[in-house]
Design an enzyme around this catalytic site. Structure first.
Site, short mmCIF file in Angstrom:
data_model
loop_
_atom_site.label_atom_id
_atom_site.label_comp_id
_atom_site.label_asym_id
_atom_site.label_seq_id
_atom_site.Cartn_x
_atom_site.Cartn_y
_atom_site.Cartn_z
CG ASP A 1 2.08 -3.36 -9.29
OD1 ASP A 1 2.38 -2.47 -9.39
OD2 ASP A 1 1.63 -4.34 -9.93
CD GLU B 1 5.67 7.89 -8.24
OE1 GLU B 1 6.47 8.52 -8.66
OE2 GLU B 1 4.86 7.17 -8.89
#
Length: 324
Positions: A193, A220
């Site tokens: 994260d 992503e």
């Protein structure tokens, strides 16, 4: 996107009476940047270019009255979000009702009372600021703080239509963090994260022009809309973004590509024609991204839109790819 400085409110005065323009300008100069037009068509042109927060619009003007101007502004995606206040000598109920039905938010009668003008303008500028803040919150990604997929989908549709109308090039960049699953598996999801947050911040910092939009596309993946960007400019931006990510130097243990976090990207730029949909433009950038990943990652690929030919269907051209 508007051309005015971010955070600075803009007021457009549309009136065929120069004395009224001067009076309103002097009353409101401390509240916003003041623009003006002396006829309806000029007002529409300025509004499309600058997208003011608030428009003070006279009703009785030659050739194109205020009601027609208001309806035109409210029917155009480029200008419909601006608030419109009618400023007119007519103070009867019928005129006020017509103004509201045309899309105005308020009605100020002449002769102008300075305190009332300032108070009403301040009220609607405040409402505009609050609406923008609420919209920003709804359009932000919870993890990274940049724009989310919903906002990207809205903006790519808007920009394709706008660039088609204005016959301008539009650039798009799709970005994927290389080997991100491996990164998560190696260092853990909390660090994953944090990686996405740092990449998002770096992409946002690289997009220096206010009109450029950086969004989290999913997982992503990130997307960057580059208004007015032709292919050479889009490729320069691609180089700039890859360089910034490399300089971030986030360690990526076990990556087969690099010792640090890298990205792959797909670029496309074109002047949208009537056949180009937002979905097709995204698909082209995605194909270029796939090509960049298949050629070793840590690079970008560009999708070159072929010139249309009369001896074959125009539908979905195969295109070509070129290395940076």
């Amino acid at each position: 996107m508007p051309d005015n400085e971010p955070g600075l409110a803009t007021i457009l005065i549309v009136d065929d009476n120069p004395d009224i323009i001067r009076l309103l300008s002097s009353l409101l100069a401390d509240k916003a940047e003041i623009l003006f037009a002396t006829n309806g068509q000029a007002g529409i042109t300025i509004a499309k270019k600058r997208r003011p927060d608030l428009i003070l619009l006279d009703i009785q003007m030659p050739e194109m009255d205020g009601f027609a101007v208001c309806r035109a502004l409210k029917s155009d995606p480029d200008t419909r979000d601006g608030s419109i206040i009618f400023v007119t000598a007519g103070d009867d109920d019928a005129s006020e009702l017509m103004a509201l039905e045309a899309g105005a938010v308020d009605f100020i009668a002449k002769p102008l009372r300075p305190a009332i003008v300032r108070a009403r303008v301040e009220t609607h500028l405040t409402l505009q600021r609050q609406a923008r803040e609420m919209k920003k919150l709804a359009h932000r990604d919870g993890l990274t703080g940049i724009f989310n997929r919903r906002y990207f989908d809205e903006q790519i549709s808007t920009e394709v239509m706008r660039h088609r109308r204005q016959n301008l090039p539009l650039g798009l960049m799709l970005v994927d963090v290389d080997h991100f699953k491996m990164y998560n598996d190696t260092v853990g999801h909390l660090e994953g994260d944090a990686c996405l947050q740092k990449v998002a911040a770096t992409l946002s910092a690289a997009a220096r022009r206010p009109a450029e939009i950086v969004a989290r596309y999913g997982g992503e993946e990130f997307a960057i809309i580059l208004p007015g960007s032709d292919m050479p400019d889009t490729e320069k931006f691609g180089d700039w973004v890859l360089q910034n990510i490399r300089e971030l130097a986030l360690p990526h243990p076990n990556s087969p590509t690099s010792t640090a976090v890298t990205i792959s990207a797909g670029l496309v730029s074109c002047i949208p024609d009537p056949h180009l949909t937002p979905e097709l433009m995204i698909a082209r950038a995605d194909q270029a991204l796939y090509k960049a990943k298949s050629q070793g990652r840590n690079r970008f690929q560009t999708y070159h839109v072929p010139e249309p030919r009369v001896d074959r269907p125009h539908a979905v051209p195969a295109g070509s790819f070129a290395s940076p």
